[in-house]
Design a protein around this motif. Sequence first.
Motif, PDB file in Angstrom:
ATOM      1  N   LEU A   1       0.813  -1.202  -0.166  1.00 13.09           N
ATOM      2  CA  LEU A   1      -0.090  -0.119  -0.079  1.00 13.09           C
ATOM      3  C   LEU A   1       0.888   1.240  -0.004  1.00 13.09           C
ATOM      4  O   LEU A   1       0.424   2.119  -0.769  1.00 13.09           O
ATOM      5  CB  LEU A   1      -0.958   0.097   1.383  1.00 13.09           C
ATOM      6  CG  LEU A   1      -2.056  -1.134   1.377  1.00 13.09           C
ATOM      7  CD1 LEU A   1      -2.794  -1.064   2.647  1.00 13.09           C
ATOM      8  CD2 LEU A   1      -2.984  -1.058   0.077  1.00 13.09           C
ATOM      9  N   SER A   2       1.902   1.317   0.896  1.00 15.24           N
ATOM     10  CA  SER A   2       2.903   2.482   0.937  1.00 15.24           C
ATOM     11  C   SER A   2       3.396   2.735  -0.494  1.00 15.24           C
ATOM     12  O   SER A   2       3.330   3.670  -1.141  1.00 15.24           O
ATOM     13  CB  SER A   2       3.885   2.313   1.939  1.00 15.24           C
ATOM     14  OG  SER A   2       3.339   2.170   3.053  1.00 15.24           O
ATOM     15  N   GLU A   3       3.866   1.743  -1.173  1.00 12.82           N
ATOM     16  CA  GLU A   3       4.760   1.521  -2.529  1.00 12.82           C
ATOM     17  C   GLU A   3       3.585   2.316  -3.509  1.00 12.82           C
ATOM     18  O   GLU A   3       4.024   3.235  -4.193  1.00 12.82           O
ATOM     19  CB  GLU A   3       5.027   0.371  -3.102  1.00 12.82           C
ATOM     20  CG  GLU A   3       6.469  -0.140  -2.294  1.00 12.82           C
ATOM     21  CD  GLU A   3       7.028  -1.024  -3.154  1.00 12.82           C
ATOM     22  OE1 GLU A   3       6.646  -1.280  -4.135  1.00 12.82           O
ATOM     23  OE2 GLU A   3       7.841  -1.922  -2.585  1.00 12.82           O
ATOM     24  N   VAL A  40       4.063   5.969  -5.339  1.00 14.85           N
ATOM     25  CA  VAL A  40       4.047   6.339  -6.680  1.00 14.85           C
ATOM     26  C   VAL A  40       3.077   7.525  -7.236  1.00 14.85           C
ATOM     27  O   VAL A  40       3.418   8.321  -8.006  1.00 14.85           O
ATOM     28  CB  VAL A  40       3.741   5.045  -7.540  1.00 14.85           C
ATOM     29  CG1 VAL A  40       3.359   5.264  -8.996  1.00 14.85           C
ATOM     30  CG2 VAL A  40       4.788   4.004  -7.197  1.00 14.85           C
ATOM     31  N   GLY A  41       2.061   7.492  -6.694  1.00 16.35           N
ATOM     32  CA  GLY A  41       1.038   8.591  -6.909  1.00 16.35           C
ATOM     33  C   GLY A  41       1.626   9.977  -6.511  1.00 16.35           C
ATOM     34  O   GLY A  41       1.125  10.930  -6.972  1.00 16.35           O
ATOM     35  N   LEU A  42       2.775   9.971  -5.514  1.00 20.89           N
ATOM     36  CA  LEU A  42       3.228  11.306  -5.297  1.00 20.89           C
ATOM     37  C   LEU A  42       4.503  11.894  -6.365  1.00 20.89           C
ATOM     38  O   LEU A  42       4.608  13.013  -6.118  1.00 20.89           O
ATOM     39  CB  LEU A  42       3.562  11.352  -3.766  1.00 20.89           C
ATOM     40  CG  LEU A  42       2.410  11.084  -2.659  1.00 20.89           C
ATOM     41  CD1 LEU A  42       3.151  11.107  -1.400  1.00 20.89           C
ATOM     42  CD2 LEU A  42       1.721  12.444  -2.912  1.00 20.89           C
ATOM     43  N   ALA A  43       4.812  10.659  -6.808  1.00 26.74           N
ATOM     44  CA  ALA A  43       6.086  11.002  -7.789  1.00 26.74           C
ATOM     45  C   ALA A  43       5.780  11.987  -8.745  1.00 26.74           C
ATOM     46  O   ALA A  43       4.712  12.121  -9.510  1.00 26.74           O
ATOM     47  CB  ALA A  43       6.445   9.702  -8.456  1.00 26.74           C
ATOM     48  N   PRO A  76      10.459   9.180  -5.348  1.00 32.36           N
ATOM     49  CA  PRO A  76      10.520   8.213  -4.458  1.00 32.36           C
ATOM     50  C   PRO A  76      11.269   6.894  -5.168  1.00 32.36           C
ATOM     51  O   PRO A  76      11.222   6.937  -6.477  1.00 32.36           O
ATOM     52  CB  PRO A  76       8.755   7.594  -4.003  1.00 32.36           C
ATOM     53  CG  PRO A  76       8.498   8.305  -5.584  1.00 32.36           C
ATOM     54  CD  PRO A  76       9.253   9.137  -5.996  1.00 32.36           C
ATOM     55  N   THR A  77      11.803   6.178  -4.218  1.00 32.13           N
ATOM     56  CA  THR A  77      12.627   4.882  -4.533  1.00 32.13           C
ATOM     57  C   THR A  77      12.254   3.844  -3.509  1.00 32.13           C
ATOM     58  O   THR A  77      12.249   4.083  -2.402  1.00 32.13           O
ATOM     59  CB  THR A  77      14.174   4.929  -4.731  1.00 32.13           C
ATOM     60  OG1 THR A  77      14.294   6.070  -5.596  1.00 32.13           O
ATOM     61  CG2 THR A  77      14.725   3.794  -5.297  1.00 32.13           C
ATOM     62  N   PHE A  78      12.147   2.694  -3.831  1.00 30.57           N
ATOM     63  CA  PHE A  78      11.401   1.514  -3.144  1.00 30.57           C
ATOM     64  C   PHE A  78      12.540   0.357  -2.945  1.00 30.57           C
ATOM     65  O   PHE A  78      13.110  -0.152  -3.933  1.00 30.57           O
ATOM     66  CB  PHE A  78      10.366   0.862  -3.527  1.00 30.57           C
ATOM     67  CG  PHE A  78       9.360   1.937  -3.948  1.00 30.57           C
ATOM     68  CD1 PHE A  78       8.798   3.019  -3.060  1.00 30.57           C
ATOM     69  CD2 PHE A  78       8.811   2.166  -5.421  1.00 30.57           C
ATOM     70  CE1 PHE A  78       8.171   3.957  -3.337  1.00 30.57           C
ATOM     71  CE2 PHE A  78       7.862   3.109  -5.855  1.00 30.57           C
ATOM     72  CZ  PHE A  78       7.634   3.949  -5.039  1.00 30.57           C
ATOM     73  N   ARG A 111      10.815   3.591  -8.780  1.00 28.17           N
ATOM     74  CA  ARG A 111      10.801   2.180  -9.025  1.00 28.17           C
ATOM     75  C   ARG A 111      11.259   1.311  -8.033  1.00 28.17           C
ATOM     76  O   ARG A 111      12.013   1.842  -7.010  1.00 28.17           O
ATOM     77  CB  ARG A 111      11.967   2.277 -10.138  1.00 28.17           C
ATOM     78  CG  ARG A 111      12.092   2.953 -11.461  1.00 28.17           C
ATOM     79  CD  ARG A 111      13.085   2.653 -12.318  1.00 28.17           C
ATOM     80  NE  ARG A 111      12.869   1.533 -12.938  1.00 28.17           N
ATOM     81  CZ  ARG A 111      14.294   0.748 -13.247  1.00 28.17           C
ATOM     82  NH1 ARG A 111      15.171   1.419 -13.414  1.00 28.17           N
ATOM     83  NH2 ARG A 111      14.106  -0.402 -13.931  1.00 28.17           N
ATOM     84  N   PRO A 112      11.090   0.227  -7.719  1.00 25.98           N
ATOM     85  CA  PRO A 112      11.309  -0.809  -6.981  1.00 25.98           C
ATOM     86  C   PRO A 112      12.728  -1.592  -7.318  1.00 25.98           C
ATOM     87  O   PRO A 112      12.922  -1.744  -8.424  1.00 25.98           O
ATOM     88  CB  PRO A 112      10.458  -1.803  -6.666  1.00 25.98           C
ATOM     89  CG  PRO A 112       9.469  -1.770  -8.156  1.00 25.98           C
ATOM     90  CD  PRO A 112      10.083  -0.421  -8.794  1.00 25.98           C
TER      91      PRO A 112
END
Length: 346
Positions: free
Chosen positions: A148-150, A154-157, A163-165, A233-234
């Motif tokens: 859920l966090s990832e 992504v929606g905030l990028a 963000p990077t995971f 990206r993860p």
Amino acid sequence: MRVLVTGHEGYLGSVLVPRLIESGHEVVGLDTGLFADGTIGPVPEDVPALRVDLRDVTKDHLAEVAPDAVMHLAALCNDPLGDLDPELTYDVNHRSTVRLAKAAKDAGVTRFLFSSSCSLYGAGTDDAPLDENAAFAPLTPYGESKILSEQDLVGLADDDFSPTFLRNATAYGFSPRLRGDLVVNDLVGHALLAGNIGLRSNGMAWRPLVHADDIASAFIALLEAPRETVHARPFNVGHSDENYLIRDVANLVQEVVGGEVTFAEGAGADARNYRVSCDRIAAEVPEFKPQWTVRKGIEQLVEKYKAYGLSLDDLFGERHQRLKKINALHAAGKIGSDLRWTENAR
């Protein structure tokens, strides 16, 4: 860069912060200190820190310390602790992550490195290693909270917020704030201090494993990597060769330490069963070069456990077991059922 590390007084944070400083970065911490006193060996260097609950972080907090990047490690950190109160897990691990990211974005932070987990693959499969495009199959609120966090991050990028995971494999290895509730650390402790290597399952599940120091290296490499390489990206964090059957880990511990491998009564299959591929980070972030194998990590743990006189009570009591520590603080009236400090703690 100026880097805010949440959970800087945790197991991984206590390894990451010194490495960041060695790499020339300026570090600010954020931690409520639930596990700050669980140290072994030399105490990590103090850094300036925000003493605020993750659930209460605002844009003003971020603006106060003005980081260029955030490394977000703070979380309810393992499956038993996450199962203590699933709703609390989602609040701390998911909703607070999103609030932190929004506050960071509003404060002008450009890079946000999120400590995710290979636990989101969950049930997985032992047929082939899973890459970052594999389907999710979480078995716990902890794993679900990472997914859920990832998705929300992504929606905030956008052009201003990247963000990077880091989907970390199961961690092991020595830290100044040791965790005894991690499988390799646990098995080495049992072998060295109790004379046996006790497995709770049949040991036939696969698990990717990565040393805490290699996780720290991955954070630094991804922080310093070109934005276009890591944006939204993860990355599975570990080495593709470091996937093990738990039974094979026990056999490695036996080879290094000695002791009999035993199985709990009625030990059956572990539903968590997956291998992962770490080829993406190896190919696209070549600066990340893992230095550890499980055998080398076992040898390190034996050396450190002996050097610092670790006892069985220390390793398997509240000092180095996260759930036991939480239960002890709650029983003493120092934290409430919401895991916030009470007036009695002051």
